[in-house]
Each structure stands twice: as structure tokens, then as C-alpha cells.
Motif scaffolding. Sequence first.
Motif, PDB file in Angstrom:
ATOM      1  N   THR A   1       0.942  -1.094  -0.385  1.00  0.00           N
ATOM      2  CA  THR A   1      -0.425   0.558  -0.294  1.00  0.00           C
ATOM      3  C   THR A   1       1.314   1.449   0.082  1.00  0.00           C
ATOM      4  OG1 THR A   1      -1.741   1.004   1.266  1.00  0.00           O
ATOM      5  CG2 THR A   1      -0.443  -0.051   2.553  1.00  0.00           C
TER       6      THR A   1
ATOM      7  N   GLU B   1       4.223  -1.417   3.514  1.00  0.00           N
ATOM      8  CA  GLU B   1       4.293  -0.353   2.837  1.00  0.00           C
ATOM      9  C   GLU B   1       5.334   0.063   2.948  1.00  0.00           C
ATOM     10  OE1 GLU B   1       3.323   2.603   6.604  1.00  0.00           O
ATOM     11  OE2 GLU B   1       1.144   1.297   6.618  1.00  0.00           O
TER      12      GLU B   1
ATOM     13  N   ARG C   1      -3.248   4.265   2.875  1.00  0.00           N
ATOM     14  CA  ARG C   1      -3.043   3.478   4.291  1.00  0.00           C
ATOM     15  C   ARG C   1      -4.062   3.362   4.746  1.00  0.00           C
ATOM     16  NH1 ARG C   1       3.690   4.924   3.902  1.00  0.00           N
ATOM     17  NH2 ARG C   1       4.199   2.992   2.080  1.00  0.00           N
TER      18      ARG C   1
END
Length: 380
Positions: free
Chosen positions: A193, A222, A198
Motif C-alpha cells: 500500500t 508499506e 494506507r
Amino acid sequence: MPKSSALPNLRHIRLFVAFADKGSLTAAAETLGITQPAASQAIHALEDALGATLISRADMKPTAEGETALVRFRRISDFVRQAPAAARLASKLDAMLSWPHLRAVSAFLTHGSFSAAARGLGQSEPAVQRAAREAEMIMGIVLFEGTGRTIHLNSSGQHAARVFGLAIAEFESARADLLERLNRFEGRMNIGTLPLTRTFLVPDAVAQLAARYPLAQFEILEGSYDSLMSDLERGRIDILVGALRHNFDSRTLEQERLFDYELRVVGRAGHPLSERHDITPADLSLYSWIIARQGTPSREAFDIMAAGFPPERPARQSVETGSLNVVRGVLLKSDHLALLSAEQIRYDLEAGFLAVVDVALASARRSVGLTVEPQQVVLG
């Protein structure tokens, strides 16, 4: 990454593809140079590994589950055959290599050394090194260079490791596809993401999927766009969610647009500009800015906006970050401004911590979507 015991023989997969192409298990067995009993035993082993019946014994045709698996099996063979090899061997790699070979080479790329790869695979270093060197001999080309601690994959080795990783991921996707057909997905989905999604899209989607598939596991990763794209291309993640790129160029991946969003100028609640109207570029140039990293859609929008600031007062690019937490922290404690979407900070807006500045921006509309392999199955 799955243990080797969870993976069927690559030759069994090749046999099933040959069966689908020839329309007969006998013909497929002849093509691979094995006996009919051996072929039947191989199909049973493949079905056991997947927990599904792939061939109907009534008419000896692929079942619905078999057709689902066949799509993934063809891609596994295609990926393996894409690996660099001596010309005479290229079309035979999926018959000659085994999962331990694929896993050893792929794990070296992931972990950077044989010792780290062994730890990641839960095997001994000599076993992993032996499998990798066997793959090298089977392919008839050099994959590794250097000695001792300087051993590394050359360009051919890196290419092989990437396609081998994708082949391994395809089998896990086949297993997941079959479980989903029974509405009992029990696998693991790795989701990359980007900053924009997020805080709202990915958490909302995962919450819904977890409710629908209670036995599933989800890992949210991430990172920067480049690092997550690399993970996606190597099969380390299944899907990338975030702002789409205008200059997207990939031979193995595709973008799918979900919706558009609009970037807005945001500051703390009570910011000097938060209650004003008819705000000009000169007004915006009076404040320091938190900007996104170079190459991101948000940074592109900022650069277009800042080009309209007065020449004598160029934009003050005070903080550069890809972390929404950092952006929020600086905004809340200063008069900095930033370009964000309302969706990213919806909870802060509802709580009255942050405020949207009343100013229209040109070229501030962007698209959010998915980056996946073509025909990738996404749970819904």
C-alpha cells in the motif's frame, strides 16, 4: 514462502498441462515418457497437494477446479521457461528443474546470501547452496559470481530468481483460487500500500475481506513505489494499492483504475488560511510546505501548483516525507501546509484537528487503483 513438502513435483504440473493439451492422460504420459500408472499416480499426488479433484474420472476431462488450476499451471511453466538457459535446454526447464532449485535461487535474491536464504527457508546452508548450484548446472549457464562472502547473482541469475519467485507464487495462487471457489479462502494475501490508501481504502477492504474469509491472513506492507513494484514483480506481494502512475510501463503488470481523488491544501485547525476565501498563490507562498517525495503524483501536483507562486517568493519546501504520520505531526504543531486528499485525513477532519483550505487547484485530480499481474484474481 511455502516449504518444499507443500509443493508438488514440477513434472506433475507439466503432466497436467500436457493432459489438458492432448485431451488424454495416456497421450500426456507418452509425451513425457512415463507409464500410464505413473501418470495416474502423479495426478493423484497433485490433487492431494491442492486438496481438489482436477480430473473427472467419469469422462477424463478437467473438472471446474482443474480448469481453474490449469490457468496457474500454464503460467508456472511459462515463468520457468523464461529463465535464461543454454539454447538446447530452454524449452525443457520445467521438466528438469524442481521446486528446491527454484526456491534456492529465488531465496538468494530475496535474502542476499546463502546463509540468510537458508534461514529464510528453514534449511541448512549446504542444502540450499547445493540446490542452487544444481539449478545452475541444469540450466547450463552461470548464475552466481564471486567467492565466499562476495558471492552474488549476475544478471542472468537475477532474471532467473525473479521468474522462479513468480512461479512459486503462482502455485500458492492456484491453491488460493481453489479455496475461494469453495468460499473458504484460508491462504495469505500480501498487500502493498502506498501513502494515499494506507488510512482508508486498504484498512476498509481488509476489514471486509477478513469478515468474509475468517481463516485468511493478510499482511500489509508499506514502502516506496519503486520498492513495492519490485516486490510485486518478484511475487513477494500479491497486489499494490495506491495512486496510479501516468508513465506506467511494465511487461508483466497492469494498472486497474478504481476511482479518482482530488488533492487539497490542508493545514491545522485554526490555521491563518483556514477561514479565508479568495486565497491566491501569493497567500500560499507565505507558508512552509510539507511535500511528497520526487516522482509521486502528489509531488507532481505540488510542483504544478508551486509554479504559480510569485517569482520573488518560491515555495518553501520545508519537509519532504512519504509518511502520513510525519505530515500530520508537523501540520498539527505548526502553520505548515500540505497537499493531501480528504480521504487520507478523514478522521482528523471529523475530529476537528485538521482543516481544508478553501482554494481550488489545477491538475490536482489523480487516480487510485490496483497494480497486479494480468488476470490476477483479487478477492471480493
